[in-house]
Design a protein around this motif. Structure first.
Motif, PDB file in Angstrom:
ATOM      1  N   GLN A 214      94.739 -32.585  -9.008  1.00  0.00           N
ATOM      2  CA  GLN A 214      94.064 -31.831 -10.058  1.00  0.00           C
ATOM      3  C   GLN A 214      95.049 -31.338 -11.119  1.00  0.00           C
ATOM      4  O   GLN A 214      94.743 -31.333 -12.311  1.00  0.00           O
ATOM      5  CB  GLN A 214      93.297 -30.669  -9.440  1.00  0.00           C
ATOM      6  CG  GLN A 214      92.094 -31.126  -8.621  1.00  0.00           C
ATOM      7  CD  GLN A 214      91.594 -30.083  -7.648  1.00  0.00           C
ATOM      8  OE1 GLN A 214      92.040 -28.933  -7.690  1.00  0.00           O
ATOM      9  NE2 GLN A 214      90.685 -30.473  -6.766  1.00  0.00           N
ATOM     10  N   SER A 215      96.248 -30.962 -10.671  1.00  0.00           N
ATOM     11  CA  SER A 215      97.270 -30.528 -11.625  1.00  0.00           C
ATOM     12  C   SER A 215      97.697 -31.686 -12.516  1.00  0.00           C
ATOM     13  O   SER A 215      97.862 -31.521 -13.734  1.00  0.00           O
ATOM     14  CB  SER A 215      98.479 -29.973 -10.858  1.00  0.00           C
ATOM     15  OG  SER A 215      99.536 -29.666 -11.739  1.00  0.00           O
ATOM     16  N   THR A 216      97.863 -32.857 -11.915  1.00  0.00           N
ATOM     17  CA  THR A 216      98.255 -34.043 -12.690  1.00  0.00           C
ATOM     18  C   THR A 216      97.162 -34.427 -13.674  1.00  0.00           C
ATOM     19  O   THR A 216      97.440 -34.772 -14.824  1.00  0.00           O
ATOM     20  CB  THR A 216      98.553 -35.214 -11.737  1.00  0.00           C
ATOM     21  OG1 THR A 216      99.542 -34.826 -10.787  1.00  0.00           O
ATOM     22  CG2 THR A 216      99.051 -36.423 -12.518  1.00  0.00           C
ATOM     23  N   LEU A 217      95.900 -34.366 -13.214  1.00  0.00           N
ATOM     24  CA  LEU A 217      94.787 -34.707 -14.101  1.00  0.00           C
ATOM     25  C   LEU A 217      94.675 -33.709 -15.250  1.00  0.00           C
ATOM     26  O   LEU A 217      94.369 -34.081 -16.385  1.00  0.00           O
ATOM     27  CB  LEU A 217      93.481 -34.759 -13.305  1.00  0.00           C
ATOM     28  CG  LEU A 217      93.377 -35.870 -12.254  1.00  0.00           C
ATOM     29  CD1 LEU A 217      92.068 -35.772 -11.488  1.00  0.00           C
ATOM     30  CD2 LEU A 217      93.513 -37.244 -12.898  1.00  0.00           C
ATOM     31  N   ARG A 218      94.943 -32.434 -14.951  1.00  0.00           N
ATOM     32  CA  ARG A 218      94.916 -31.432 -16.028  1.00  0.00           C
ATOM     33  C   ARG A 218      96.004 -31.710 -17.055  1.00  0.00           C
ATOM     34  O   ARG A 218      95.806 -31.524 -18.261  1.00  0.00           O
ATOM     35  CB  ARG A 218      95.085 -30.028 -15.444  1.00  0.00           C
ATOM     36  CG  ARG A 218      93.814 -29.444 -14.842  1.00  0.00           C
ATOM     37  CD  ARG A 218      93.936 -27.934 -14.634  1.00  0.00           C
ATOM     38  NE  ARG A 218      95.011 -27.603 -13.702  1.00  0.00           N
ATOM     39  CZ  ARG A 218      94.847 -27.501 -12.389  1.00  0.00           C
ATOM     40  NH1 ARG A 218      93.660 -27.726 -11.856  1.00  0.00           N
ATOM     41  NH2 ARG A 218      95.860 -27.183 -11.599  1.00  0.00           N
ATOM     42  N   ALA A 219      97.163 -32.151 -16.556  1.00  0.00           N
ATOM     43  CA  ALA A 219      98.251 -32.472 -17.482  1.00  0.00           C
ATOM     44  C   ALA A 219      97.866 -33.622 -18.400  1.00  0.00           C
ATOM     45  O   ALA A 219      98.183 -33.621 -19.599  1.00  0.00           O
ATOM     46  CB  ALA A 219      99.511 -32.823 -16.688  1.00  0.00           C
ATOM     47  N   VAL A 220      97.145 -34.591 -17.843  1.00  0.00           N
ATOM     48  CA  VAL A 220      96.691 -35.714 -18.665  1.00  0.00           C
ATOM     49  C   VAL A 220      95.663 -35.236 -19.691  1.00  0.00           C
ATOM     50  O   VAL A 220      95.715 -35.588 -20.868  1.00  0.00           O
ATOM     51  CB  VAL A 220      96.086 -36.825 -17.773  1.00  0.00           C
ATOM     52  CG1 VAL A 220      95.499 -37.939 -18.636  1.00  0.00           C
ATOM     53  CG2 VAL A 220      97.158 -37.398 -16.846  1.00  0.00           C
ATOM     54  N   SER A 221      94.736 -34.394 -19.224  1.00  0.00           N
ATOM     55  CA  SER A 221      93.661 -33.945 -20.122  1.00  0.00           C
ATOM     56  C   SER A 221      94.173 -33.013 -21.220  1.00  0.00           C
ATOM     57  O   SER A 221      93.504 -32.839 -22.240  1.00  0.00           O
ATOM     58  CB  SER A 221      92.573 -33.234 -19.315  1.00  0.00           C
ATOM     59  OG  SER A 221      93.073 -32.045 -18.732  1.00  0.00           O
ATOM     60  N   SER A 222      95.339 -32.417 -21.019  1.00  0.00           N
ATOM     61  CA  SER A 222      95.877 -31.494 -22.027  1.00  0.00           C
ATOM     62  C   SER A 222      96.703 -32.209 -23.090  1.00  0.00           C
ATOM     63  O   SER A 222      97.253 -31.562 -23.989  1.00  0.00           O
ATOM     64  CB  SER A 222      96.750 -30.421 -21.355  1.00  0.00           C
ATOM     65  OG  SER A 222      97.889 -31.003 -20.738  1.00  0.00           O
ATOM     66  N   ALA A 223      96.776 -33.537 -23.000  1.00  0.00           N
ATOM     67  CA  ALA A 223      97.510 -34.288 -24.024  1.00  0.00           C
ATOM     68  C   ALA A 223      96.899 -34.009 -25.402  1.00  0.00           C
ATOM     69  O   ALA A 223      95.683 -33.895 -25.543  1.00  0.00           O
ATOM     70  CB  ALA A 223      97.454 -35.780 -23.703  1.00  0.00           C
ATOM     71  N   GLU A 224      97.732 -33.915 -26.407  1.00  0.00           N
ATOM     72  CA  GLU A 224      97.261 -33.551 -27.740  1.00  0.00           C
ATOM     73  C   GLU A 224      97.246 -34.729 -28.705  1.00  0.00           C
ATOM     74  O   GLU A 224      96.897 -34.568 -29.864  1.00  0.00           O
ATOM     75  CB  GLU A 224      98.127 -32.423 -28.305  1.00  0.00           C
ATOM     76  CG  GLU A 224      98.010 -31.133 -27.490  1.00  0.00           C
ATOM     77  CD  GLU A 224      98.817 -29.991 -28.081  1.00  0.00           C
ATOM     78  OE1 GLU A 224      99.550 -30.258 -29.073  1.00  0.00           O
ATOM     79  OE2 GLU A 224      98.710 -28.860 -27.578  1.00  0.00           O
ATOM     80  N   SER A 225      97.626 -35.906 -28.220  1.00  0.00           N
ATOM     81  CA  SER A 225      97.590 -37.085 -29.071  1.00  0.00           C
ATOM     82  C   SER A 225      97.487 -38.316 -28.187  1.00  0.00           C
ATOM     83  O   SER A 225      97.856 -38.278 -27.005  1.00  0.00           O
ATOM     84  CB  SER A 225      98.863 -37.180 -29.929  1.00  0.00           C
ATOM     85  OG  SER A 225      99.988 -37.464 -29.101  1.00  0.00           O
ATOM     86  N   PRO A 226      96.969 -39.446 -28.733  1.00  0.00           N
ATOM     87  CA  PRO A 226      96.904 -40.673 -27.944  1.00  0.00           C
ATOM     88  C   PRO A 226      98.262 -41.116 -27.407  1.00  0.00           C
ATOM     89  O   PRO A 226      98.358 -41.640 -26.301  1.00  0.00           O
ATOM     90  CB  PRO A 226      96.327 -41.693 -28.930  1.00  0.00           C
ATOM     91  CG  PRO A 226      95.509 -40.865 -29.877  1.00  0.00           C
ATOM     92  CD  PRO A 226      96.277 -39.579 -30.024  1.00  0.00           C
ATOM     93  N   HIS A 227      99.326 -40.877 -28.181  1.00  0.00           N
ATOM     94  CA  HIS A 227     100.666 -41.266 -27.724  1.00  0.00           C
ATOM     95  C   HIS A 227     101.083 -40.429 -26.515  1.00  0.00           C
ATOM     96  O   HIS A 227     101.612 -40.951 -25.521  1.00  0.00           O
ATOM     97  CB  HIS A 227     101.668 -41.101 -28.854  1.00  0.00           C
ATOM     98  CG  HIS A 227     103.077 -41.457 -28.456  1.00  0.00           C
ATOM     99  ND1 HIS A 227     103.479 -42.762 -28.249  1.00  0.00           N
ATOM    100  CD2 HIS A 227     104.160 -40.659 -28.170  1.00  0.00           C
ATOM    101  CE1 HIS A 227     104.759 -42.766 -27.887  1.00  0.00           C
ATOM    102  NE2 HIS A 227     105.186 -41.510 -27.827  1.00  0.00           N
ATOM    103  N   GLU A 228     100.854 -39.126 -26.593  1.00  0.00           N
ATOM    104  CA  GLU A 228     101.179 -38.243 -25.475  1.00  0.00           C
ATOM    105  C   GLU A 228     100.325 -38.590 -24.262  1.00  0.00           C
ATOM    106  O   GLU A 228     100.794 -38.554 -23.122  1.00  0.00           O
ATOM    107  CB  GLU A 228     100.954 -36.795 -25.897  1.00  0.00           C
ATOM    108  CG  GLU A 228     101.396 -35.782 -24.845  1.00  0.00           C
ATOM    109  CD  GLU A 228     101.198 -34.354 -25.301  1.00  0.00           C
ATOM    110  OE1 GLU A 228     101.019 -33.471 -24.429  1.00  0.00           O
ATOM    111  OE2 GLU A 228     101.208 -34.126 -26.534  1.00  0.00           O
TER     112      GLU A 228
END
Length: 662
Positions: free
Chosen positions: A275-289
């Motif tokens: 869940q922490s890893t998925l949250r990190a993915v969902s918090s990306a602020e750009s397609p590159h990130e």
């Protein structure tokens, strides 16, 4: 039991889904077949013990203190041929070493224990849930027991679930009680038979496996017959060895408890990490990130996902990324979303002018905003401006055995329209019922209640009637409705639905309120790109889920085989479907081609790499663990990518025999 064999198989058993439960069953089995204890010369003679028990039984019969089952007493013991017990043990029956279904006698005003079926534990030597009642109120119509008795649930599914107990420390005046009528009771009549050892026998596959097949009655009301309970061959060791067996089982069950706790803690930590890893993915602020964080996620799939149901979180993440605008980038060649909005306004105006819909516009202040950050070139548009809402109110027409299919809320599932269950209304009712408008290919069906928020796309023949609690969302302009469906199924939008719904248990939303909810809309060409990206990511999710299913099935088979090898008891498996034979058969080794990178889903190439880059096709298929068609489909994919060298035509032959050959 061979210690080396046990250690070799231990990992297969413990790591399988439900492996700890299988380990417990195996411990019971090994306990009552003599594999957990050693013989000692000073142990008492079981023949003498049996003779003493018979003397006690005859005395109790003469004193009319023993409940007999005469029709079963003269039947011989029938030991199972597939099991051998130590020479110092003897096969007997519970009927011969104790009393079956005994009765208690006590003053009516005595306070005694009462145990309902819900009070019988499923765990090893678990505690009873006891109520205190007056004996006069429960002495009739209930099963009797007392301290030191052993009770076993006889009705399905309680018997299969292992509900049983050794009665101890009853909180009553006389140490007696009564309880559910769905219990078998065994009462020892001699100190040479330990109740706890009898309990181990009743929980062992030696007793349970054949017991399930012996149950009688209709489905949902099957019961274990008294005949089986009383006469199933019972392996009796010397008293001293019974004591050692019980102590060893308690020790091993405590170890199982620790293993189970460790697994639960590991699963808890894994869930938190995922869940922490998925949250990190969902918090990306750009397609590159997002691309970088997704790569880290994909590289750790095996550590983060261990069960097929875990993948649902990944699917939800994909949908959330799509609605936040993180699965696509702006393209200056795209038509602006403002032009799309103008077409929606024009399409709605045309329908109003033609009288195809009622003029009832929502106020601007009524719009419920979606509280997320969106790309600047997107727009927030209320559903009322995107779709005509076609719904059907009033009483649904009478059902018929055939006619026009009636789609109910049960048919609309998240992302798909199910054919089952099938219901129909007549052609005449269909014409009358559907006067408000007809569904079209490309429309969305939306459930407003029971369940709330399921969305499905109409992709083929739309000639069907819609029942209540479904709204047909018909776009005013050329919207990519699959993109809109993905947005609506995202956790972000589903939360918006819940926040604006009513009801305590069954949540629902009124059409008027639903019209006011906003949906993010990108340019039309970007909608297409988002759909394409979502489908590719969902394909990855599906492949991961399939791999986890295969791993689970393989783990189950290994555990079952290990248990059978150690105990002689095969766990019941569903009948396997016949494996479809391929039309061709590879007769040469498969060889590793270009080594796939860590991000690639190449299970066959990975297996080849672990075996020096070359394996026979049949061996590779067996290690793959899937159906033959799935194996060939995966092989084709990996050959296409160059991860596996393509077999030459001469390396294949036609297969005409039945069965699966690779």
């Amino acid at each position: 039991m061979d210690a080396q064999q046990f250690l070799a198989e231990f990992g297969h058993i413990v790591n399988a889904p439900g492996g700890i439960a299988q380990l417990r069953e195996m411990i019971y089995q090994l306990a009552v077949t003599g594999s957990l204890s050693t013989r000692r010369d000073q142990d008492s003679d079981v023949e003498i013990l049996l003779a003493d028990i018979e003397q006690v039984r005859q005395r109790l019969i003469r004193e009319k203190k023993y409940k007999r089952i005469k029709k079963l007493e003269n039947e011989p013991v029938q030991p199972p041929l597939e099991f051998k017990i130590p020479e110092s043990w003897r096969w007997t029956r519970l009927l011969d070493v104790g009393e079956i279904s005994p009765r208690n006698d006590a003053p009516d005003d005595s306070l005694v224990a009462f145990v309902p079926m819900s009070g019988i534990p499923q765990t090893h030597l678990g505690a009873l849930f006891v109520e205190i009642k007056q004996w006069s109120k429960i002495k009739k119509g209930y099963t009797h027991f007392s301290n030191h008795d052993v009770v076993l649930a006889k009705i399905t599914p309680c018997f299969e679930n292992g509900k049983s107990a050794v009665i101890t420390d009853l909180r009553s005046d006389l140490g007696i009680g009564a309880g559910s009528t769905e219990l078998h009771v065994f009462r020892p009549i001699h100190d040479g038979v330990l109740p706890t050892y009898v309990y181990l026998f009743l929980r062992s596959p030696l007793f349970v496996a054949e017991g399930k097949e012996s149950m009688t009655g209709t489905a949902g009301q099957k019961r274990l017959p008294t005949d089986y309970f009383a006469t199933r061959a019972f392996p009796l060791p010397p008293l001293e060895e019974q004591t050692r067996i019980v102590a060893k089982v308690d020790e091993l069950m405590a170890l199982c408890d620790k293993l189970e706790a460790q697994q639960q803690e590991h699963r808890k930590l894994q869930n938190a990490l995922r869940q922490s890893t998925l949250r990190a993915v969902s918090s990306a602020e750009s397609p590159h990130e997002l691309q970088d964080s997704w790569a880290r996620l994909e590289a750790n799939f095996e550590q983060l996902f261990s069960a097929p149901e875990d993948v649902d979180e990944l699917r939800n993440l994909v949908l959330d990324l799509s609605i936040h605008g993180l699965l696509s980038e702006k393209d200056d060649n795209d038509e602006s979303v403002e032009l799309f909005t103008e077409r929606c306004i024009s399409g709605k105006s045309d329908r109003l002018s033609a009288g195809k819909m009622k003029r009832k516009a929502a106020k601007a202040t009524d719009v419920t905003q979606l509280d997320i950050n969106l790309p600047e070139h997107w727009q927030r548009i209320p559903l009322d401006a995107l779709f005509q809402f076609i719904d059907y109110r009033g009483k649904t027409p009478p059902k018929t055995s055939s006619g026009v299919t009636l789609i109910t809320a049960k048919n609309v599932r998240s992302g798909q329209l199910n054919k089952d269950p099938k219901e129909y209304i007549s052609e005449e009712s269909y014409r009358v019922w559907m006067t408000r408008g007809y569904p079209r290919i490309g429309d969305l069906l939306f459930t407003t209640e029971a369940p709330l928020g399921n969305v499905a796309l109409i992709e083929n023949d739309p000639k069907f009637a819609l029942a209540q609690r479904i709204i047909d969302l018909q776009p005013f302009a050329d919207l990519n409705t699959r993109c809109a469906m993905n947005f609506m199924l995202s956790p972000t939008f589903q939360k918006l639905l819940i926040d604006n719904s009513t009801g305590m248990t069954a949540k629902g939303i009124k059409a008027a309120k639903l019209k006011q909810l906003e949906l993010p809309i990108p340019p039309l060409e970007e909608q297409d790109r988002i759909v394409d990206r979502v489908e590719k990511l969902m394909h990855i999710c599906g492949a991961l889920e399939s791999q986890l299913h295969q791993t689970k099935e393989l783990s189950d088979r290994l555990a079952s085989t290990a248990v059978a090898a150690l105990t002689g008891i095969s766990t019941e498996q569903e009948e396997e479907k016949p494996v479809k034979a391929p039309q061709t058969e590879l007769i040469s080794p498969l060889r590793l081609g270009q080594t796939p990178d860590i991000k690639s889903r190449a299970p066959l190439a990975t297996l080849l790499a672990r075996h020096s880059g070359e394996m026979m096709a049949k061996d590779l298929w067996q290690r793959f663990g899937g159906e033959i068609d799935a194996f060939y489909a995966q092989l084709k994919t990996e050959v296409y990518h160059g991860w596996i060298q393509e077999p030459a035509p001469a390396e294949m032959r036609e297969v005409f025999a039945e069965g699966a050959g690779v």
